[in-house]
Design a protein around this motif. Structure first.
Motif, PDB file in Angstrom:
ATOM      1  N   LYS A  85       0.331 -23.933  67.165  1.00  0.00           N
ATOM      2  CA  LYS A  85      -0.455 -23.190  66.182  1.00  0.00           C
ATOM      3  C   LYS A  85       0.364 -22.756  64.972  1.00  0.00           C
ATOM      4  CE  LYS A  85      -3.913 -21.287  69.316  1.00  0.00           C
ATOM      5  NZ  LYS A  85      -4.430 -20.048  69.921  1.00  0.00           N
ATOM      6  N   LEU A  86       1.704 -22.739  65.107  1.00  0.00           N
ATOM      7  CA  LEU A  86       2.545 -22.336  63.973  1.00  0.00           C
ATOM      8  C   LEU A  86       2.385 -23.353  62.850  1.00  0.00           C
ATOM      9  CD1 LEU A  86       5.804 -21.237  65.835  1.00  0.00           C
ATOM     10  CD2 LEU A  86       4.099 -19.752  64.783  1.00  0.00           C
ATOM     11  N   ILE A  87       2.311 -22.860  61.628  1.00  0.00           N
ATOM     12  CA  ILE A  87       2.008 -23.726  60.491  1.00  0.00           C
ATOM     13  C   ILE A  87       3.080 -24.788  60.248  1.00  0.00           C
ATOM     14  CG2 ILE A  87       3.022 -22.252  58.704  1.00  0.00           C
ATOM     15  CD1 ILE A  87       0.226 -22.987  57.203  1.00  0.00           C
ATOM     16  N   ASP A  88       4.336 -24.480  60.539  1.00  0.00           N
ATOM     17  CA  ASP A  88       5.418 -25.435  60.285  1.00  0.00           C
ATOM     18  C   ASP A  88       5.702 -26.369  61.461  1.00  0.00           C
ATOM     19  OD1 ASP A  88       6.065 -24.689  57.630  1.00  0.00           O
ATOM     20  OD2 ASP A  88       7.024 -22.875  58.397  1.00  0.00           O
ATOM     21  N   VAL A  89       4.968 -26.242  62.566  1.00  0.00           N
ATOM     22  CA  VAL A  89       5.152 -27.114  63.731  1.00  0.00           C
ATOM     23  C   VAL A  89       4.121 -28.239  63.653  1.00  0.00           C
ATOM     24  CG1 VAL A  89       5.085 -27.278  66.251  1.00  0.00           C
ATOM     25  CG2 VAL A  89       6.113 -25.277  65.150  1.00  0.00           C
ATOM     26  N   ILE A  90       4.594 -29.475  63.547  1.00  0.00           N
ATOM     27  CA  ILE A  90       3.706 -30.635  63.510  1.00  0.00           C
ATOM     28  C   ILE A  90       3.176 -30.902  64.913  1.00  0.00           C
ATOM     29  CG2 ILE A  90       3.461 -33.051  62.805  1.00  0.00           C
ATOM     30  CD1 ILE A  90       4.379 -30.925  60.564  1.00  0.00           C
ATOM     31  N   HIS A  91       4.087 -30.949  65.900  1.00  0.00           N
ATOM     32  CA  HIS A  91       3.673 -31.046  67.297  1.00  0.00           C
ATOM     33  C   HIS A  91       4.780 -30.570  68.221  1.00  0.00           C
ATOM     34  CE1 HIS A  91       5.353 -35.249  66.801  1.00  0.00           C
ATOM     35  NE2 HIS A  91       5.994 -34.848  67.864  1.00  0.00           N
ATOM     36  N   CYS A  92       4.368 -30.172  69.421  1.00  0.00           N
ATOM     37  CA  CYS A  92       5.276 -29.688  70.464  1.00  0.00           C
ATOM     38  C   CYS A  92       4.814 -30.275  71.791  1.00  0.00           C
ATOM     39  CB  CYS A  92       5.238 -28.160  70.509  1.00  0.00           C
ATOM     40  SG  CYS A  92       6.184 -27.425  71.858  1.00  0.00           S
ATOM     41  N   PHE A  93       5.717 -30.931  72.512  1.00  0.00           N
ATOM     42  CA  PHE A  93       5.402 -31.547  73.806  1.00  0.00           C
ATOM     43  C   PHE A  93       6.442 -31.135  74.833  1.00  0.00           C
ATOM     44  CE2 PHE A  93       4.121 -35.065  70.830  1.00  0.00           C
ATOM     45  CZ  PHE A  93       2.756 -34.977  71.024  1.00  0.00           C
ATOM     46  N   GLU A  94       6.044 -31.095  76.105  1.00  0.00           N
ATOM     47  CA  GLU A  94       7.015 -30.972  77.193  1.00  0.00           C
ATOM     48  C   GLU A  94       7.326 -32.365  77.698  1.00  0.00           C
ATOM     49  OE1 GLU A  94       7.897 -28.943  81.526  1.00  0.00           O
ATOM     50  OE2 GLU A  94       5.819 -29.217  80.920  1.00  0.00           O
ATOM     51  N   HIS A  95       8.584 -32.605  78.027  1.00  0.00           N
ATOM     52  CA  HIS A  95       9.007 -33.893  78.574  1.00  0.00           C
ATOM     53  C   HIS A  95       9.669 -33.680  79.927  1.00  0.00           C
ATOM     54  CE1 HIS A  95       8.244 -36.252  74.957  1.00  0.00           C
ATOM     55  NE2 HIS A  95       8.720 -35.230  74.272  1.00  0.00           N
ATOM     56  N   ASP A  96       9.515 -34.642  80.818  1.00  0.00           N
ATOM     57  CA  ASP A  96      10.257 -34.622  82.078  1.00  0.00           C
ATOM     58  C   ASP A  96      10.961 -35.969  82.231  1.00  0.00           C
ATOM     59  OD1 ASP A  96       8.376 -36.458  83.072  1.00  0.00           O
ATOM     60  OD2 ASP A  96       7.204 -34.911  84.069  1.00  0.00           O
ATOM     61  N   ASP A  97      11.704 -36.113  83.321  1.00  0.00           N
ATOM     62  CA  ASP A  97      12.524 -37.313  83.509  1.00  0.00           C
ATOM     63  C   ASP A  97      11.705 -38.590  83.649  1.00  0.00           C
ATOM     64  OD1 ASP A  97      14.799 -35.792  83.348  1.00  0.00           O
ATOM     65  OD2 ASP A  97      15.011 -35.574  85.517  1.00  0.00           O
ATOM     66  N   ARG A  98      10.457 -38.481  84.048  1.00  0.00           N
ATOM     67  CA  ARG A  98       9.632 -39.684  84.239  1.00  0.00           C
ATOM     68  C   ARG A  98       9.159 -40.275  82.926  1.00  0.00           C
ATOM     69  NH1 ARG A  98       5.349 -36.875  87.698  1.00  0.00           N
ATOM     70  NH2 ARG A  98       6.023 -35.377  86.176  1.00  0.00           N
ATOM     71  N   ASP A  99       8.927 -39.437  81.921  1.00  0.00           N
ATOM     72  CA  ASP A  99       8.356 -39.941  80.679  1.00  0.00           C
ATOM     73  C   ASP A  99       9.338 -39.971  79.514  1.00  0.00           C
ATOM     74  OD1 ASP A  99       8.600 -37.301  79.873  1.00  0.00           O
ATOM     75  OD2 ASP A  99       6.495 -37.015  79.376  1.00  0.00           O
ATOM     76  N   SER A 100      10.608 -39.670  79.771  1.00  0.00           N
ATOM     77  CA  SER A 100      11.553 -39.597  78.658  1.00  0.00           C
ATOM     78  C   SER A 100      12.982 -39.918  79.103  1.00  0.00           C
ATOM     79  CB  SER A 100      11.515 -38.193  78.055  1.00  0.00           C
ATOM     80  OG  SER A 100      11.947 -37.247  79.012  1.00  0.00           O
ATOM     81  N   VAL A 101      13.809 -40.150  78.105  1.00  0.00           N
ATOM     82  CA  VAL A 101      15.246 -40.314  78.314  1.00  0.00           C
ATOM     83  C   VAL A 101      15.899 -39.045  77.778  1.00  0.00           C
ATOM     84  CG1 VAL A 101      17.285 -41.650  77.681  1.00  0.00           C
ATOM     85  CG2 VAL A 101      15.104 -42.813  78.059  1.00  0.00           C
ATOM     86  N   GLY A 169      23.352 -29.328  73.721  1.00  0.00           N
ATOM     87  CA  GLY A 169      22.035 -29.208  74.300  1.00  0.00           C
ATOM     88  C   GLY A 169      21.509 -30.591  74.627  1.00  0.00           C
ATOM     89  N   LYS A 170      20.351 -30.619  75.246  1.00  0.00           N
ATOM     90  CA  LYS A 170      19.734 -31.892  75.587  1.00  0.00           C
ATOM     91  C   LYS A 170      19.151 -32.532  74.335  1.00  0.00           C
ATOM     92  CE  LYS A 170      18.120 -30.247  80.042  1.00  0.00           C
ATOM     93  NZ  LYS A 170      16.943 -30.025  80.875  1.00  0.00           N
ATOM     94  N   VAL A 171      19.216 -33.854  74.289  1.00  0.00           N
ATOM     95  CA  VAL A 171      18.430 -34.609  73.333  1.00  0.00           C
ATOM     96  C   VAL A 171      17.468 -35.450  74.153  1.00  0.00           C
ATOM     97  CG1 VAL A 171      20.063 -34.609  71.427  1.00  0.00           C
ATOM     98  CG2 VAL A 171      20.219 -36.392  73.138  1.00  0.00           C
ATOM     99  N   VAL A 172      16.245 -35.595  73.684  1.00  0.00           N
ATOM    100  CA  VAL A 172      15.215 -36.257  74.467  1.00  0.00           C
ATOM    101  C   VAL A 172      14.440 -37.218  73.578  1.00  0.00           C
ATOM    102  CG1 VAL A 172      13.519 -34.428  74.090  1.00  0.00           C
ATOM    103  CG2 VAL A 172      13.318 -35.842  76.101  1.00  0.00           C
ATOM    104  N   MET A 173      14.027 -38.328  74.155  1.00  0.00           N
ATOM    105  CA  MET A 173      13.167 -39.283  73.470  1.00  0.00           C
ATOM    106  C   MET A 173      12.191 -39.847  74.491  1.00  0.00           C
ATOM    107  SD  MET A 173      14.132 -42.567  71.107  1.00  0.00           S
ATOM    108  CE  MET A 173      14.543 -41.577  69.670  1.00  0.00           C
ATOM    109  N   ALA A 174      10.927 -39.904  74.094  1.00  0.00           N
ATOM    110  CA  ALA A 174       9.876 -40.415  74.985  1.00  0.00           C
ATOM    111  C   ALA A 174      10.082 -41.910  75.222  1.00  0.00           C
ATOM    112  CB  ALA A 174       8.502 -40.168  74.375  1.00  0.00           C
ATOM    113  N   ARG A 175       9.803 -42.332  76.443  1.00  0.00           N
ATOM    114  CA  ARG A 175       9.921 -43.746  76.793  1.00  0.00           C
ATOM    115  C   ARG A 175       8.755 -44.544  76.196  1.00  0.00           C
ATOM    116  NH1 ARG A 175      13.549 -44.595  80.965  1.00  0.00           N
ATOM    117  NH2 ARG A 175      14.201 -42.713  82.061  1.00  0.00           N
ATOM    118  N   GLY A 176       8.999 -45.841  76.036  1.00  0.00           N
ATOM    119  CA  GLY A 176       7.940 -46.743  75.579  1.00  0.00           C
ATOM    120  C   GLY A 176       7.508 -46.461  74.157  1.00  0.00           C
TER     121      GLY A 176
END
Length: 180
Positions: A85-101, A169-176
């Motif tokens: 809902k914050l105006i400067d946030v385009i999107h926010c997602f949670e990631h886990d080990d199954r869907d991301s690196v 800190g962690k860096v994360v990227m969604a798989r596929g």
């Protein structure tokens, strides 16, 4: 010539069982004050920020944030909704080990004379780590990988005298083809 190195680095306290670690990926406007507003959302809900990585995206108007947080799991959905809902946030997602690196890196400074070096270097090699600095009485090694791998390397090296650690800190990227 042995020299004691003094540091404020302490062994981490174990986390409470009710706390779960979550990894959030956020795409935000690259403006002053955005990080502060996002941190307030976590603070109001009782979540602690364990790791934070922020870097400019391919488009300099936006930044990518990876936030490692811990807190009661039932409040996570609310945090994600409030961040979105914050105006400067385009999107926010949670990631886990199954869907991301997910990767992180640690630098470990060890006091090590010639007698300990061979064993230390074998452990570092096992974790695909690298020696990045070498002196007569100390060395700095780098290990990167997922959180479990980095934690395991630290446990194995803790039988030697660890002077200090610096961990990203962690860096994360969604798989596929899924957007991060």
């Amino acid at each position: 010539m042995s020299r004691e190195i003094i540091t404020a680095d302490k062994k981490p306290a174990p986390k409470a069982d009710i706390m779960k670690v979550h990894t959030l990926s956020m795409f935000v406007s690259n403006k002053p004050g955005v990080l502060g507003r996002i941190c307030q959302v976590f603070s109001r809900r009782g979540f602690n920020i364990d790791s934070l990585v922020v870097s400019q995206g391919r488009d300099p108007e936006f930044s990518r944030m990876t936030v490692g947080i811990s807190g009661h799991p039932e409040g996570l959905h609310q945090i994600i909704m409030q961040c979105n809902k914050l105006i400067d946030v385009i999107h926010c997602f949670e990631h886990d080990d199954r869907d991301s690196v997910t990767r992180e890196m640690i630098l470990i400074k060890l006091q090590a004379g010639p007698a300990d070096r061979t064993e230390i270097l074998q452990i570092v090699k096992h974790y695909n780590g690298k020696t990045v600095d070498l002196h007569e009485e100390s060395l700095i090694v780098m290990v990167h990988g997922n959180t479990d791998k980095v934690d395991a390397a630290v446990r194995m090296l803790s039988k030697f005298e660890i002077v200090e650690t610096v961990r990203t800190g962690k860096v994360v990227m969604a798989r596929g083809t899924t957007d991060t």
